[in-house]
Design a protein around this motif. Structure first.
Motif, PDB file in Angstrom:
ATOM      1  N   GLY A 145     -74.268 -12.087 -27.263  1.00 26.53           N
ATOM      2  CA  GLY A 145     -74.533 -13.528 -27.261  1.00 26.53           C
ATOM      3  C   GLY A 145     -74.589 -14.124 -28.655  1.00 26.53           C
ATOM      4  N   GLN A 146     -74.865 -13.313 -29.677  1.00 21.01           N
ATOM      5  CA  GLN A 146     -74.935 -13.825 -31.041  1.00 21.01           C
ATOM      6  C   GLN A 146     -73.594 -14.369 -31.506  1.00 21.01           C
ATOM      7  N   GLN A 147     -72.481 -13.751 -31.079  1.00 19.42           N
ATOM      8  CA  GLN A 147     -71.155 -14.254 -31.445  1.00 19.42           C
ATOM      9  C   GLN A 147     -70.680 -15.354 -30.503  1.00 19.42           C
ATOM     10  N   ILE A 148     -71.180 -15.368 -29.272  1.00 16.31           N
ATOM     11  CA  ILE A 148     -70.653 -16.290 -28.278  1.00 16.31           C
ATOM     12  C   ILE A 148     -71.360 -17.637 -28.312  1.00 16.31           C
ATOM     13  N   MET A 149     -72.666 -17.656 -28.619  1.00  9.19           N
ATOM     14  CA  MET A 149     -73.419 -18.907 -28.575  1.00  9.19           C
ATOM     15  C   MET A 149     -72.863 -19.985 -29.499  1.00  9.19           C
TER      16      MET A 149
END
Length: 629
Positions: A472-476
Motif C-alpha cells: 500500500g505504500q507504493q499504491i496510495m
C-alpha cells in the motif's frame, strides 16, 4: 526473498552448456545471415558492394515497416481489467489505474513498439522483464573489496599501483530504465537472443539465453556475481573505437585506456527445467551466477512476439522478407531506367573537328536562348555535314508496366495499399477509399490480434512483479492518500486479486484530438438527458466535473477551473428567489417590456431571400386571409 549468491556448476556441466550454445549458433546461422541482409535493406543498401552514387534505391522495406508498425501500435493502448475472483472484481478499477501509472513510468509503450518492429523485420521480437536492476534482483552495489575501478583487482592486502587514480563507483549499473523499487521492461535485439536448437517451436524450448556485453571494470566489481569467477574474468574484446596499440609493451590491465575500453561477453541462460538463471562467460571456467528464478515460473523472463511463426523452427519468418524480391526488382528497374536516360534519353550528337572547333561546339551545346553559333563553311564543304544531332531514344513502355506490376505485387503481399501509404492513386470517390480501407483493416486484423496478445501478456508480467513486491505504500500515492474514492480501504494486498487483461480493439490506432472532443460532448449530452431518470432513483451525475474533463481535452481552454467555477452564495440566493417568482430585496419592480411593439427580425433562407416576399408566398397569404374572413 533472499536469493543465494551462487550454486557452482562442475566442469562437465559447464561443458554441456557451452556445447548447447555452440549448437544454437549453428542452428540459427541461416536466419542470422538473412537478418544481416534485411538490415542492409532497411538502410537502403540494395546493391551490396556496388557504389551507391550510380544506383537508384528507395528503401521500400523501411517505408512498409513504418506504415505497418503505426497501423498496429500507434500509441499506448487502452486496457480493461476483468477480475476472475471476488477480490479481483472489486479491485479491477484500482489495478487499471496502477498499471496505467506503472506503464508510463517504466516506458512500456516504447519498448513494446521496438519489439513489434523487430518482430516484423526479423521474425521475432523479444521483451525481457525484471525487478529494479538488470543483472539480478538485488541492488547492484560495488564489491567493497575493490579499491580501484581500473587496473587488476586490488584487494585490501594488495598494494595499489601508482597509476590507479579513478574513484570506485558505488553501483555497477547505469541504465536509467532500471529504477529502484520498480519493475522494468526491456527490448532485446533479435541478434542477441539464443534458443534451444532442438526445439521445433518457441513454446517447447528447454532454455533461452540472452547474450550481452558489459565493461570489464563493472563486471569485476559486481558483488552479486561469484567472487572466484570474477577473479579469473578476462576481457573478450575491446571497444570498436579503441585504436591504441601501446598494450604491446605491457600487460593490458596496466594500461588505463585499455582497461576502460575492455568488454566482456556474457550469456544469461534461463533453464526451464530447473527454473534457474545461469550466467556464463567464455573467459572463465566458473559460472558467475547460478540462482533460482523467483518471478514467472516456467514462462521465464521473456515474452516472444512472432507475427509469422514457422512450422519447423523456433525462429519466426520475417514479414519484410515476404516482399523482398519485389522491392529489389523495383530498385533494379529504376536503376536501369536511370541509366537509359543518362545514355540515350538526352539529345546527343557529333561534329567534325576539322570544320568546328571544340569551343564553338561547347557554346552550341550550352546555348539555351536560341542564339546562333557562327560557323565558317569551308570552300568545298557543306555546312549540313559539320555536325549532326541524334534524337533521344524513348524509354520502352514495358518498363513502366513492369514497374507497376512489381509495385502492385508488393502491395498485395504486404497488405499495405497505395491508399494506406497516402497516395490514393486510382481512387476517385470517398466510397472507394472506404472500401479499400476496410480491406486493409481485414488483412491487418490477424496481425493486430497478435499485437493485442503481446500487450496483454506484457501487462500480466508487470502485474505479477508488482503483486510480489508492491504494498500500500507504493499504491496510495497513485489512487489517493486514504482510498476514500473507492468502496474499500487501501491495504497492503490492494492489487493481489486475480485479473484477466483485455486490450480494447482499435485502441492502438491513432485517434484525433477533435474526435475525442466530439465523443466527450456527445457523452455529456447523453448524461444530461439521463439525469432526470437517475435522480428518480436517487443518483446524480456530476456534470460540472464532466464538463471540466471535456474542456481539458480541447485546445481552447488551458485551465478548466477558470471557465467552470463555483457561484457565490449571494448570487445563488438571488437566482433561487428569481426562479420562485420572488422579488430580491433592495430592488424595485423590473421594467416590463412592451413586446407588442417589438418587431421580430425577418427570417432569411439559405438563398438570401426574406421569408414571405416571394410572389407565391404573398398569393398564398392573401388566399388564407380571404378564407378566414
Amino acid at each position: 526473498m533472499k536469493i543465494p549468491k551462487s550454486i557452482d556448476l562442475n566442469k562437465e556441466q559447464l561443458g554441456v552448456w557451452f556445447g548447447r550454445i555452440t549448437r544454437a549458433y549453428a542452428a540459427r546461422k541461416p536466419h542470422h545471415d538473412r537478418w544481416i541482409e534485411i538490415n542492409e535493406y532497411l538502410n537502403g543498401r540494395y546493391f551490396g558492394d556496388h557504389a551507391d552514387h550510380d544506383r537508384v534505391a528507395a528503401s521500400w522495406h523501411l517505408v512498409m515497416l513504418r506504415q505497418m508498425v503505426s497501423s498496429l501500435y500507434h500509441h499506448d493502448p487502452r486496457m480493461n481489467f476483468r477480475g476472475t475472483t471476488r477480490r479481483g472484481q472489486l479491485q479491477a478499477l484500482v489495478a487499471e489505474q496502477v498499471m496505467s501509472y506503472t506503464r508510463n513510468r517504466i516506458g512500456a509503450s516504447f519498448e513494446e513498439r521496438a519489439c513489434i518492429k523487430s518482430g516484423l523485420a526479423y521474425g521475432q521480437g523479444i521483451l525481457k522483464y525484471g525487478w529494479q536492476s538488470e543483472f539480478g534482483e538485488e541492488l547492484p552495489w560495488s564489491d567493497e573489496r575493490i579499491k580501484k575501478s581500473r587496473g587488476r583487482m586490488m584487494h585490501d592486502d594488495a598494494p595499489a599501483s601508482e597509476d590507479s587514480k579513478l574513484p570506485p563507483a558505488p553501483m555497477t549499473e547505469h541504465d536509467t530504465r532500471f529504477q529502484m523499487g520498480m519493475p522494468w521492461i526491456k527490448h532485446i535485439p533479435t541478434q542477441d537472443f539464443i534458443i534451444d536448437p532442438e526445439a521445433r517451436t518457441i513454446k517447447d524450448a528447454r532454455w533461452f539465453a540472452h547474450r550481452f556485453h558489459r565493461p570489464w571494470a563493472q563486471a569485476v566489481n559486481d558483488e552479486r556475481w561469484d567472487e572466484e569467477a570474477r577473479d579469473n574474468l578476462s576481457p573478450t574484446g575491446q571497444s570498436r573505437y579503441w585504436m591504441n596499440d601501446s598494450t604491446e609493451e605491457r600487460q593490458w590491465y596496466e594500461n588505463l585506456e585499455a582497461v576502460d575500453s575492455s568488454l566482456c561477453t556474457f550469456y544469461e541462460i534461463f533453464d526451464r527445467t530447473t527454473q534457474r538463471i545461469i550466467v556464463l562467460s567464455d573467459s572463465t571456467t566458473h559460472a558467475l551466477s547460478v540462482r533460482p528464478y523467483p518471478f514467472f515460473g516456467k514462462s521465464g523472463p521473456y515474452v516472444v512476439y512472432q507475427p509469422l511463426p514457422a512450422d519447423d523452427s523456433p525462429w519466426g519468418m520475417s514479414w519484410l522478407d515476404t516482399f523482398t524480391p519485389q522491392a529489389t526488382a523495383l530498385n533494379k528497374l529504376r536503376t536501369h531506367m536511370m541509366e537509359h536516360f543518362e545514355r540515350l534519353g538526352v539529345p546527343k550528337g557529333f561534329y567534325m573537328g576539322s570544320i568546328i572547333n571544340e569551343k564553338t561546339m561547347q557554346r552550341f551545346a550550352e546555348s539555351r536562348t536560341g542564339e546562333f553559333v557562327r560557323v565558317d563553311m569551308p570552300p568545298n564543304g557543306n555546312v549540313k555535314n559539320a555536325f549532326s544531332v541524334i534524337d533521344p531514344v524513348p524509354l520502352n513502355a514495358d518498363a513502366w508496366r513492369l514497374s507497376d506490376l512489381f509495385k502492385n505485387d508488393m502491395q498485395e503481399v504486404s497488405g499495405i495499399t497505395e491508399n494506406a501509404l497516402g497516395g490514393g492513386k486510382g481512387v476517385n470517390t470517398a466510397t472507394e477509399a472506404s472500401i479499400i480501407q476496410q480491406q486493409v483493416s481485414q488483412r491487418q486484423g490477424d496481425m493486430r490480434n497478435g499485437v493485442d496478445d503481446l500487450i496483454g501478456e506484457s501487462t500480466r508480467k508487470i502485474m505479477t512483479i508488482q503483486r510480489q513486491f508492491w504494498t500500500g505504500q507504493q499504491i496510495m500515492p497513485i489512487v489517493g492518500p486514504s482510498g476514500e474514492v473507492w468502496d474499500f480501504p487501501v491495504d497492503d494486498t490492494l492489487i493481489n486479486g486475480e485479473y484477466d487483461v483485455d486490450i480494447e480493439t482499435g485502441s492502438t490506432e491513432r485517434v484525433d484530438r477533435n474526435v475525442r472532443l466530439k465523443q466527450g460532448i456527445e457523452l455529456l449530452q447523453m448524461l444530461t438527458q439521463m439525469q432526470p431518470a437517475l435522480m428518480q432513483q436517487g443518483k446524480i451525475v456530476d456534470l460540472a466535473d464532466m464538463t471540466k474533463r471535456i474542456l481539458a481535452e480541447s485546445e481552447f481552454v488551458k485551465n478548466p477551473d477558470r471557465v467552470v467555477y463555483d457561484i457565490p452564495p449571494e448570487q445563488m440566493q438571488q437566482m433561487a428567489m428569481a426562479q420562485q417568482g420572488q422579488q430580491p430585496q433592495g430592488q424595485g419592480q423590473p421594467q416590463q417590456r412592451n413586446i407588442q411593439n417589438v418587431q421580430r427580425p425577418a427570417a432569411v433562407n439559405n438563398m438570401g431571400q426574406v421569408h414571405g416576399t416571394r410572389e407565391s408566398d404573398v398569393r398564398g397569404r392573401q388566399l388564407s386571409e380571404a378564407a378566414a374572413r
